[in-house]
Design a protein around this motif. Sequence first.
Motif, PDB file in Angstrom:
ATOM      1  N   VAL A  23       0.811  -1.220   0.000  1.00 49.44           N
ATOM      2  CA  VAL A  23       0.000   0.000   0.000  1.00 49.44           C
ATOM      3  C   VAL A  23       0.847   1.274   0.000  1.00 49.44           C
ATOM      4  O   VAL A  23       0.542   2.216  -0.741  1.00 49.44           O
ATOM      5  CB  VAL A  23      -0.999  -0.006   1.176  1.00 49.44           C
ATOM      6  N   PRO A  24       1.919   1.376   0.821  1.00 47.49           N
ATOM      7  CA  PRO A  24       2.720   2.606   0.793  1.00 47.49           C
ATOM      8  C   PRO A  24       3.252   2.945  -0.595  1.00 47.49           C
ATOM      9  O   PRO A  24       3.308   4.122  -0.978  1.00 47.49           O
ATOM     10  CB  PRO A  24       3.863   2.306   1.769  1.00 47.49           C
ATOM     11  N   GLN A  25       3.626   1.923  -1.355  1.00 47.74           N
ATOM     12  CA  GLN A  25       4.133   2.171  -2.716  1.00 47.74           C
ATOM     13  C   GLN A  25       3.034   2.750  -3.607  1.00 47.74           C
ATOM     14  O   GLN A  25       3.274   3.676  -4.387  1.00 47.74           O
ATOM     15  CB  GLN A  25       4.670   0.881  -3.329  1.00 47.74           C
ATOM     16  N   VAL A  26       1.826   2.207  -3.494  1.00 45.42           N
ATOM     17  CA  VAL A  26       0.712   2.726  -4.289  1.00 45.42           C
ATOM     18  C   VAL A  26       0.393   4.164  -3.888  1.00 45.42           C
ATOM     19  O   VAL A  26       0.174   5.029  -4.743  1.00 45.42           O
ATOM     20  CB  VAL A  26      -0.542   1.840  -4.118  1.00 45.42           C
ATOM     21  N   ILE A  27       0.398   4.435  -2.602  1.00 47.05           N
ATOM     22  CA  ILE A  27       0.158   5.808  -2.125  1.00 47.05           C
ATOM     23  C   ILE A  27       1.215   6.748  -2.709  1.00 47.05           C
ATOM     24  O   ILE A  27       0.908   7.852  -3.149  1.00 47.05           O
ATOM     25  CB  ILE A  27       0.177   5.854  -0.579  1.00 47.05           C
ATOM     26  N   GLY A  28       2.457   6.274  -2.725  1.00 49.71           N
ATOM     27  CA  GLY A  28       3.534   7.091  -3.292  1.00 49.71           C
ATOM     28  C   GLY A  28       3.339   7.357  -4.772  1.00 49.71           C
ATOM     29  O   GLY A  28       3.608   8.462  -5.254  1.00 49.71           O
ATOM     30  N   GLU A  29       2.865   6.353  -5.499  1.00 49.25           N
ATOM     31  CA  GLU A  29       2.600   6.534  -6.939  1.00 49.25           C
ATOM     32  C   GLU A  29       1.511   7.580  -7.155  1.00 49.25           C
ATOM     33  O   GLU A  29       1.620   8.429  -8.047  1.00 49.25           O
ATOM     34  CB  GLU A  29       2.181   5.205  -7.566  1.00 49.25           C
ATOM     35  N   LEU A  30       0.450   7.504  -6.359  1.00 54.20           N
ATOM     36  CA  LEU A  30      -0.633   8.481  -6.500  1.00 54.20           C
ATOM     37  C   LEU A  30      -0.145   9.875  -6.145  1.00 54.20           C
ATOM     38  O   LEU A  30      -0.487  10.855  -6.822  1.00 54.20           O
ATOM     39  CB  LEU A  30      -1.816   8.085  -5.609  1.00 54.20           C
ATOM     40  N   ALA A  31       0.655   9.978  -5.081  1.00 57.84           N
ATOM     41  CA  ALA A  31       1.162  11.285  -4.650  1.00 57.84           C
ATOM     42  C   ALA A  31       2.100  11.901  -5.686  1.00 57.84           C
ATOM     43  O   ALA A  31       2.307  13.116  -5.701  1.00 57.84           O
ATOM     44  CB  ALA A  31       1.877  11.148  -3.315  1.00 57.84           C
ATOM     45  N   GLY A  32       2.667  11.050  -6.560  1.00 55.30           N
ATOM     46  CA  GLY A  32       3.550  11.554  -7.612  1.00 55.30           C
ATOM     47  C   GLY A  32       2.830  11.929  -8.889  1.00 55.30           C
ATOM     48  O   GLY A  32       3.464  12.346  -9.870  1.00 55.30           O
ATOM     49  N   HIS A  33       1.504  11.818  -8.909  1.00 55.39           N
ATOM     50  CA  HIS A  33       0.718  12.175 -10.088  1.00 55.39           C
ATOM     51  C   HIS A  33       0.861  13.671 -10.397  1.00 55.39           C
ATOM     52  O   HIS A  33       1.062  14.497  -9.494  1.00 55.39           O
ATOM     53  CB  HIS A  33      -0.759  11.831  -9.852  1.00 55.39           C
ATOM     54  N   ASP A  34       0.735  14.023 -11.667  1.00 55.75           N
ATOM     55  CA  ASP A  34       0.876  15.425 -12.089  1.00 55.75           C
ATOM     56  C   ASP A  34      -0.075  16.355 -11.342  1.00 55.75           C
ATOM     57  O   ASP A  34       0.253  17.520 -11.106  1.00 55.75           O
ATOM     58  CB  ASP A  34       0.610  15.557 -13.593  1.00 55.75           C
ATOM     59  N   PHE A  35      -1.248  15.853 -10.969  1.00 58.27           N
ATOM     60  CA  PHE A  35      -2.190  16.703 -10.240  1.00 58.27           C
ATOM     61  C   PHE A  35      -1.558  17.224  -8.957  1.00 58.27           C
ATOM     62  O   PHE A  35      -1.620  18.416  -8.652  1.00 58.27           O
ATOM     63  CB  PHE A  35      -3.465  15.936  -9.912  1.00 58.27           C
ATOM     64  N   PHE A  36      -0.945  16.321  -8.183  1.00 60.33           N
ATOM     65  CA  PHE A  36      -0.321  16.736  -6.929  1.00 60.33           C
ATOM     66  C   PHE A  36       0.943  17.551  -7.183  1.00 60.33           C
ATOM     67  O   PHE A  36       1.217  18.525  -6.482  1.00 60.33           O
ATOM     68  CB  PHE A  36       0.010  15.514  -6.073  1.00 60.33           C
ATOM     69  N   GLU A  37       1.706  17.154  -8.170  1.00 57.66           N
ATOM     70  CA  GLU A  37       2.976  17.817  -8.438  1.00 57.66           C
ATOM     71  C   GLU A  37       2.793  19.221  -9.024  1.00 57.66           C
ATOM     72  O   GLU A  37       3.594  20.112  -8.759  1.00 57.66           O
ATOM     73  CB  GLU A  37       3.819  16.968  -9.403  1.00 57.66           C
TER      74      GLU A  37
END
Length: 349
Positions: A174-188
């Motif tokens: 789960v932490p890896q998936v959360i990290g992938e979502l947090a790296g999405h262009d929307f957040f960045e």
Amino acid sequence: MFEIQHQQFKSARYWFSRRTQIDMSPPYQRKGDLWKIADRQSLIDTMINGYDMPKLYLADFTTLKSELNVAGMRYAVIDGKQRLQAIFEFLNNDLPLSENFRLEENPDLKLAGLYFRDVSEIAFEYAERVEEFPMPIVHVVTDEAAKIRELFLRLNKGIVLTGPEKRNAMIGDVPQVIGELAGHDFFEQSTSYKDTRGENLNNAAKILAFELNNEPTETKRVNLDRVVMDFAADEKTLEVAKLGALQALDKMAVVFGKKDRLLRSAGSIPAFYWFIRSIEVERLRMVRPFLETLLAEIDGRSMPLVIEQLEIVEYKAALRNINDRTSHISRVAILKASFLRWLDIVGKS
């Protein structure tokens, strides 16, 4: 395999010359640049004035081929990221000594405010103290992600970590998936709140919790931690939720602009997300002007047209407990009802 190796300490100059081979942002790490300039300068002060520093830990991939080496580098920081960054900045002439710096053995030598290159010219032996400082780095040879995350948590036990930081170091997928979502262009690119202590990770975890439950749910720390534990080994469900979240985040990225001023509050993201998730693609261009109008009405900057007075009261009440399930559901319901009125007003329904 998990092995702690206490090797002979090498100099700061040695590690500085190999800085491009150190992964400073492995998945379990905290964000960089958390130390203030004064904190970083204090570390250099410590080195020049001959004091010691605590041990640092690096994952060493030079003798073991490991799937943990996602960046393809020789090393990855486990603990000591802020210290390494401060030292590298000083040696790279990006960080000056403090304006209050005082050389304890020779107070008359004025080095305050100087950069490494300047100290080297004026008093090379003191610049050399930083270069030749024996870095107390411990090498960790392992191919077990759980062991690294556990080590990170144990080393930081006396430090106040945020919920997202602790969650990011938990065991499972789960932490890896959360990290992938947090790296999405929307957040960045789109969010305009400060992401200094894992705010993006926190919102990504909330979004994933929504997807895994297929509805808005409690997003308090204990609930998010439970999601990480409950779905640690459920790869299929996790993958479906991740793909759904990525598709919805693509919509979010279309709706909002760069560093959008409508996204200055991290707490607004989950409700906006669940609302926009259900919007048809052809109507996405209508969402931002709608939200701008709605928020102006809620804040009392314009007359209520798309939202009713009672809904304004309910929306503001929901903001007082932004992580409650009822708060998310209430705000999303008001967003959806107001959007329909907006479409009717502009003749697009």
